[in-house]
Design an enzyme around this catalytic site. Structure first.
Site, short mmCIF file in Angstrom:
data_model
loop_
_atom_site.label_atom_id
_atom_site.label_comp_id
_atom_site.label_asym_id
_atom_site.label_seq_id
_atom_site.Cartn_x
_atom_site.Cartn_y
_atom_site.Cartn_z
CB SER A 255 46.49 -28.71 2.16
OG SER A 255 46.63 -28.83 0.77
CG ASN B 19 47.31 -30.98 -3.93
OD1 ASN B 19 47.01 -30.85 -2.74
ND2 ASN B 19 47.80 -29.98 -4.64
#
Ligand code: REY
Length: 414
Positions: free
Chosen positions: A129, A228
């Site tokens: 991420s 996400n």
């Protein structure tokens, strides 16, 4: 092993040197590695940075209130933290600090369990991420170019994509959209979930559709809920607004201007370009053997998590971002408007803030993708950056330990 060196060009040399010469000193807890380094050249960072372009010249933020003076990094403490991560099950661990061009590094364990090759700070890895910061930077550059408005509904740019016209670009980039994180279900069982998607290629819209099968977690803007899905929407926005793939947008806007030569977006290719640390997923069942997860499409994450990089490049990226080289002062301020996550953490736009025990706050992101955990953070002015990585994941103890690299890196000796 621990070592320090000066100037970006010298880092690789220092890695080789540390492999040969430093382990004994690190193992015996001998004096801080800084003692062995040459005199720092104060401008060595400037020499290694990309030449300022017009964006950079216009973009430097006005000086804020002076940051507290930083203590020297505690490289012995940093190496000890990495040693704990290896004891807790990480095959290898690495950390690289860039402090105004002077670098400090520490490594423990192996990059490859089959060959036994020692892990190195020159090894590439999957950043997970941390990719979200890159995606946010691209979108904020588009705001700077008046091609995107943070407070406009996503559906203005991508008609009918989302079921609620009130969800704005800012909500998405700050994880306040309420869009459910489809990866929660995907990896409910870590190994079988991973193997089911290892070679898969998803479209962004397929990933959004997975999310929309579930109710939203909150009304638009009402709460922080990390997902996400938000950064899959970011990828769709990048492609719609630029008419390019996210790969091209990252390359043209970030990788090339900052000369990030270890940084790649290869989706849907499955291989990490040499040279890299292999990544090992920890199974949910205690004692089960680690799963080599190095080779995968990362299609389940894409613009939310599929970048490959190195510690040197992530240090350079966050230093450049905080130093005003990628965004105007106004957009950097947008990125640093914080939603409270907990007492010591805030989330901006694709950017985390961590408040440390010494009063210093650092800015960056964390990453978790099968086989790799990453911490990459920098100071307010970008003067000191740390990237710390382990080549395992799904191991909560190791993740907590990795978080403990921030204190020795930014607060110095206790
Ligand atoms: C995905 C699962 C975690 C990782 C995630 N990563 O959302 C994004 C990030 C890109 O924040 C996987 N965990 C692991 C599990 C848990 O399978 N059952 O730890 O490898 O970086």
């Amino acid at each position: 092993m621990v070592s320090a060196t000066v100037g970006r060009g010298a880092v690789l040399g220092a890695v080789a040197l540390s492999l040969l010469a430093v382990p004994a000193r690190a193992a015996t807890g001998s004096p801080d590695a800084r003692a062995t380094s040459a005199h720092p050249a104060p401008d060595s960072r400037a020499a290694a940075r990309p030449a300022p372009d017009s964006r950079a010249a216009a973009a430097r933020p006005a000086p804020a209130s002076p940051a507290p003076a930083l203590a020297a990094p505690d490289t012995t403490g940093l190496a000890a933290v990495l040693g704990s991560a290896v004891t807790q099950g990480a095959p290898g661990a690495l950390a690289l600090i860039d402090d105004h061009g002077r670098t400090y590094q520490a490594t423990r364990g192996v990059a490859d369990r089959a060959t036994g090759r020692s892990i190195s700070t020159a090894d590439r890895f999957r950043v997970g991420s941390v990719t979200k910061s890159f995606s946010a930077v691209v979108l904020l550059q588009l705001v700077d170019e008046h091609r995107l408005s943070l407070d406009a509904p996503v559906n203005d740019y991508l008609p009918n994509l989302l079921p609620d016209d009130r969800i704005t670009v800012r909500h998405v980039l700050s994880h306040r959209s309420g869009l459910y994180d489809y990866s929660n279900d995907m990896f409910a069982d870590s190994v079988s979930g991973f193997e089911a998607v290892r070679k898969k290629v998803f479209t962004y819209r397929e990933l959004v559709a997975l999310s929309l099968k579930k109710p939203r977690t909150n009304a638009p803007g009402a709460a922080y809920s990390y997902s996400n899905t938000n950064f899959v929407v970011a990828g769709l926005l990048i492609e719609k607004l630029t008419g390019q793939s996210v790969k091209t947008a990252y390359q043209d806007r970030i990788f090339k201007p900052l000369k990030l030569s270890d940084t790649f977006y290869v989706h849907p290719d499955m291989a990490i370009p040499e040279r890299f640390a292999r990544g090992y997923l920890t199974p949910d069942a205690a004692g089960a053997p680690l799963v080599d997860a190095t080779t995968q499409t990362v299609s389940w994450a894409q613009s939310a998590g599929a970048i490959i990089s190195s510690a040197r490049d992530l240090d350079t990226f966050y230093a450049a971002l905080a130093g005003g080289k990628l965004l105007s002062a106004g957009r950097l301020a947008d990125m640093e408007r914080w939603t409270k996550v907990n007492s010591t953490t805030g989330y901006g736009l694709g950017l985390r803030r961590r408040d440390l025990s010494c009063g210093v706050s650092v800015y960056g992101h964390t990453g978790a993708v099968q086989g790799y955990y990453t911490y990459a953070f920098t100071t307010k002015d970008g003067g000191r950056s740390l990237t710390a990585v382990v080549n395992t994941s799904n191991n909560a103890k190791v993740l907590d330990t990795l978080a403990a690299t921030l204190e020795p890196a930014f607060c110095g000796k206790k």
